[in-house]
Design a protein around this motif. Structure first.
Motif, PDB file in Angstrom:
ATOM      1  N   ALA A  99     -15.781   5.946  10.257  1.00 28.25           N
ATOM      2  CA  ALA A  99     -15.118   4.682   9.940  1.00 28.25           C
ATOM      3  C   ALA A  99     -14.084   4.400  11.028  1.00 28.25           C
ATOM      4  O   ALA A  99     -13.131   5.168  11.192  1.00 28.25           O
ATOM      5  N   CYS A 100     -14.280   3.329  11.787  1.00 30.18           N
ATOM      6  CA  CYS A 100     -13.332   2.914  12.819  1.00 30.18           C
ATOM      7  C   CYS A 100     -12.447   1.819  12.232  1.00 30.18           C
ATOM      8  O   CYS A 100     -12.946   0.740  11.881  1.00 30.18           O
ATOM      9  N   VAL A 101     -11.170   2.093  12.119  1.00 32.13           N
ATOM     10  CA  VAL A 101     -10.235   1.144  11.525  1.00 32.13           C
ATOM     11  C   VAL A 101      -9.564   0.363  12.648  1.00 32.13           C
ATOM     12  O   VAL A 101      -8.827   0.927  13.455  1.00 32.13           O
ATOM     13  N   GLY A 102      -9.841  -0.929  12.717  1.00 36.69           N
ATOM     14  CA  GLY A 102      -9.320  -1.770  13.793  1.00 36.69           C
ATOM     15  C   GLY A 102     -10.448  -2.240  14.685  1.00 36.69           C
ATOM     16  O   GLY A 102     -11.192  -1.423  15.243  1.00 36.69           O
ATOM     17  N   GLY A 103     -10.574  -3.567  14.819  1.00 37.79           N
ATOM     18  CA  GLY A 103     -11.677  -4.128  15.606  1.00 37.79           C
ATOM     19  C   GLY A 103     -11.294  -4.464  17.023  1.00 37.79           C
ATOM     20  O   GLY A 103     -11.768  -5.463  17.584  1.00 37.79           O
TER      21      GLY A 103
ATOM     22  N   PHE B   2     -15.210  -7.633   8.707  1.00 34.97           N
ATOM     23  CA  PHE B   2     -13.984  -8.366   8.993  1.00 34.97           C
ATOM     24  C   PHE B   2     -13.293  -8.748   7.684  1.00 34.97           C
ATOM     25  O   PHE B   2     -13.901  -8.719   6.613  1.00 34.97           O
ATOM     26  N   GLU B   3     -12.008  -9.082   7.811  1.00 31.76           N
ATOM     27  CA  GLU B   3     -11.167  -9.389   6.644  1.00 31.76           C
ATOM     28  C   GLU B   3     -11.213  -8.242   5.632  1.00 31.76           C
ATOM     29  O   GLU B   3     -11.244  -8.461   4.420  1.00 31.76           O
ATOM     30  N   ARG B   4     -11.189  -7.046   6.166  1.00 31.94           N
ATOM     31  CA  ARG B   4     -11.197  -5.836   5.326  1.00 31.94           C
ATOM     32  C   ARG B   4     -10.048  -4.946   5.797  1.00 31.94           C
ATOM     33  O   ARG B   4     -10.171  -4.229   6.804  1.00 31.94           O
TER      34      ARG B   4
ATOM     35  N   PRO C  54      -9.905 -12.199  10.289  1.00 36.83           N
ATOM     36  CA  PRO C  54     -11.228 -12.835  10.393  1.00 36.83           C
ATOM     37  C   PRO C  54     -11.827 -12.648  11.783  1.00 36.83           C
ATOM     38  O   PRO C  54     -11.101 -12.487  12.769  1.00 36.83           O
ATOM     39  N   GLU C  55     -13.126 -12.678  11.868  1.00 34.93           N
ATOM     40  CA  GLU C  55     -13.782 -12.545  13.168  1.00 34.93           C
ATOM     41  C   GLU C  55     -13.393 -13.709  14.070  1.00 34.93           C
ATOM     42  O   GLU C  55     -13.364 -14.863  13.656  1.00 34.93           O
ATOM     43  N   GLY C  56     -13.058 -13.399  15.325  1.00 32.24           N
ATOM     44  CA  GLY C  56     -12.704 -14.422  16.292  1.00 32.24           C
ATOM     45  C   GLY C  56     -11.255 -14.852  16.264  1.00 32.24           C
ATOM     46  O   GLY C  56     -10.862 -15.754  17.013  1.00 32.24           O
ATOM     47  N   SER C  57     -10.416 -14.181  15.451  1.00 36.03           N
ATOM     48  CA  SER C  57      -9.015 -14.614  15.340  1.00 36.03           C
ATOM     49  C   SER C  57      -8.071 -13.727  16.139  1.00 36.03           C
ATOM     50  O   SER C  57      -6.905 -13.603  15.811  1.00 36.03           O
ATOM     51  N   THR C  58      -8.579 -13.108  17.193  1.00 37.75           N
ATOM     52  CA  THR C  58      -7.765 -12.175  17.963  1.00 37.75           C
ATOM     53  C   THR C  58      -6.579 -12.865  18.619  1.00 37.75           C
ATOM     54  O   THR C  58      -6.606 -14.058  18.914  1.00 37.75           O
ATOM     55  N   TYR C  59      -5.513 -12.089  18.840  1.00 35.06           N
ATOM     56  CA  TYR C  59      -4.343 -12.591  19.548  1.00 35.06           C
ATOM     57  C   TYR C  59      -4.537 -12.369  21.048  1.00 35.06           C
ATOM     58  O   TYR C  59      -5.434 -11.661  21.487  1.00 35.06           O
ATOM     59  N   GLY C  60      -3.642 -12.950  21.824  1.00 31.99           N
ATOM     60  CA  GLY C  60      -3.626 -12.667  23.255  1.00 31.99           C
ATOM     61  C   GLY C  60      -4.469 -13.637  24.063  1.00 31.99           C
ATOM     62  O   GLY C  60      -5.191 -14.485  23.530  1.00 31.99           O
ATOM     63  N   TRP C  61      -4.387 -13.510  25.369  1.00 31.19           N
ATOM     64  CA  TRP C  61      -5.059 -14.412  26.287  1.00 31.19           C
ATOM     65  C   TRP C  61      -6.123 -13.644  27.053  1.00 31.19           C
ATOM     66  O   TRP C  61      -7.201 -13.442  26.547  1.00 31.19           O
ATOM     67  N   GLY C  62      -5.818 -13.232  28.262  1.00 33.20           N
ATOM     68  CA  GLY C  62      -6.796 -12.479  29.024  1.00 33.20           C
ATOM     69  C   GLY C  62      -6.376 -11.033  29.174  1.00 33.20           C
ATOM     70  O   GLY C  62      -5.199 -10.694  29.070  1.00 33.20           O
ATOM     71  N   VAL C  63      -7.346 -10.172  29.409  1.00 32.35           N
ATOM     72  CA  VAL C  63      -7.068  -8.782  29.745  1.00 32.35           C
ATOM     73  C   VAL C  63      -7.538  -8.557  31.172  1.00 32.35           C
ATOM     74  O   VAL C  63      -8.439  -9.247  31.669  1.00 32.35           O
TER      75      VAL C  63
END
Length: 405
Positions: A6-10, A118-120, A37-46
């Protein structure tokens, strides 16, 4: 042997680990749990460098092809100091939008049969049943915090304030901008990550932050002020913020996080949950992916979980020593910017590139510049730098430990 993970954190660490484990054995039961939710990540570019692509290609060529296809690249570094500009040729750098990067990893994980939920939200009270639980839930990891005494978690807050912003200005090089104000210097780092967007990190000392009124300004007030200060660097383009629900500006102090140990039973830390390195060296995503590579390899080579987790921790801690040292000295360079900013631009930019050096804080800047220039021609001086560097670094590390006590 089939295992349940189980990987916690997407984030990058958990997603890439799930990919590697499925490639090693498709029968493994791998799930990734993400609270948002899927696609709701923070940040800009890496940002990342060519060496990471080469390393990833060894483990999953499909992921590399997708990531490289959606990345932008540069070879130059540009510094703007007041009304002066200097440009240097450097290593090949890459930028990719964080949203796109995670999307590519998630797509690849699904192709291989990883279950993404997601949302878990996973907390210490509702851990899923698994042979191994991987805490990749970031610097504020709830799974780590619940056992902070066991992990020996320490966080040291940096002096300077920074804001992680986006901009519609597309930088064609890794760009630095230094602006002098009546309250001290404020500066930015900018790099492209797509055809119409760049990341722009703005940083300043506490005196400039409060003197400019940024400590009191909400995002709607602060962004126009920053756009005016960096108008030349941005070519008149706008900055894009990420304000909180109350409209507050997202100013932070970087927290360097370390842990004495990285595992507890069948729970193991990865990525920012295990360690952080100052953003000025652009290594966060690379280190998270390298954690995943090392953990997957340790699980492949050791059938007993305690031995695998011990191998993973020892390997990564050893590999992180030089990176963490570089990050520490890089952060200190910016915290001591007045020591370097009044040098001629070519010299200042050269020492900006040398900010990871453990020697630099102890040698007068102009003398260091001359020595470093000579060291490029004289092998004896290069050997002297290599010999003195670790000694000074160890001395500084010992002094920091004694001060902490």
């Amino acid at each position: 042997m089939r295992v349940k993970v189980a990987c916690v954190g997407g984030g990058p660490a958990g997603l890439y680990l799930s990919i590697l484990l499925k490639r090693q054995d498709p029968s493994h039961d791998i799930a990734v749990y993400e609270r948002d939710p899927e696609g709701s990540t923070y940040g800009w570019g890496v940002t990342y460098w060519r060496g990471l692509l080469d390393k990833l290609h060894e483990h999953d060529p499909e992921t590399v092809r997708a990531v490289e296809e959606h990345s932008v690249r540069w070879n130059d570094g540009v510094a703007h100091v007041r009304d002066l500009t200097t440009r240097h040729r450097g290593d090949e750098g890459h930028g990719i939008g964080r949203h796109r990067f995670l999307e590519l990893l998630a797509t690849r994980a699904r192709e291989l049969g990883v279950r993404l939920e997601f949302e878990r939200a996973i907390t210490p009270e509702n851990l899923p049943e698994a042979d191994l639980i991987v805490a990749g839930d970031g610097v504020h990891s709830a799974l780590r915090t619940a056992h902070a005494d066991h992990f020996g978690t320490e966080a040291r807050e940096g002096r300077n304030h920074y804001a992680w912003l986006g901009t519609t200005k597309v930088f064609d090089a890794f760009t630095f901008g230094f602006v002098e104000t009546d309250h001290g210097w404020i500066w930015c780092y900018g790099y492209g990550f797509g055809p119409d967007r760049s990341t722009c990190v703005i940083e300043c000392a506490p005196e400039a932050w409060s003197g400019l009124g940024l400590d009191r300004a909400d995002e709607a007030e602060g962004l126009p002020l920053l756009e005016k200060l960096f108008a030349d660097v941005l070519d008149g383009h706008s900055l894009i913020g990420r304000s909180g629900a109350d409209g507050s500006a997202q100013w932070l102090n970087f927290r360097t996080l370390t842990n004495r140990t990285w595992s507890r039973g069948n729970l193991v830390l990865i990525g920012d949950a295990a360690h952080t390195t100052h953003y000025s060296i652009g290594a966060g995503t690379t280190l998270a992916l390298e954690d995943a590579i090392a953990l997957a390899a340790a699980l492949r080579e050791h059938t007993e979980l305690p031995q695998a987790l011990d191998r993973y921790e020892r390997q990564r801690k050893a590999e992180l020593l030089s990176v963490q040292s570089a990050a520490r000295y890089s952060a200190q360079w910016y915290e001591n910017l007045p020591r370097y900013i009044h040098l001629p631009p070519q010299q200042m930019f050269a020492l900006l590139g040398q900010r990871h050096s453990p020697l630099l804080p102890y040698v007068p800047p102009q003398l260091y510049y001359r020595l470093d220039k000579a060291a490029g021609q004289l092998e004896a001086l290069r050997r002297l730098k290599r010999w003195l560097g670790p000694k000074i670094a160890r001395s500084a590390h010992t002094r920091a430990l004694s001060e902490r006590k």
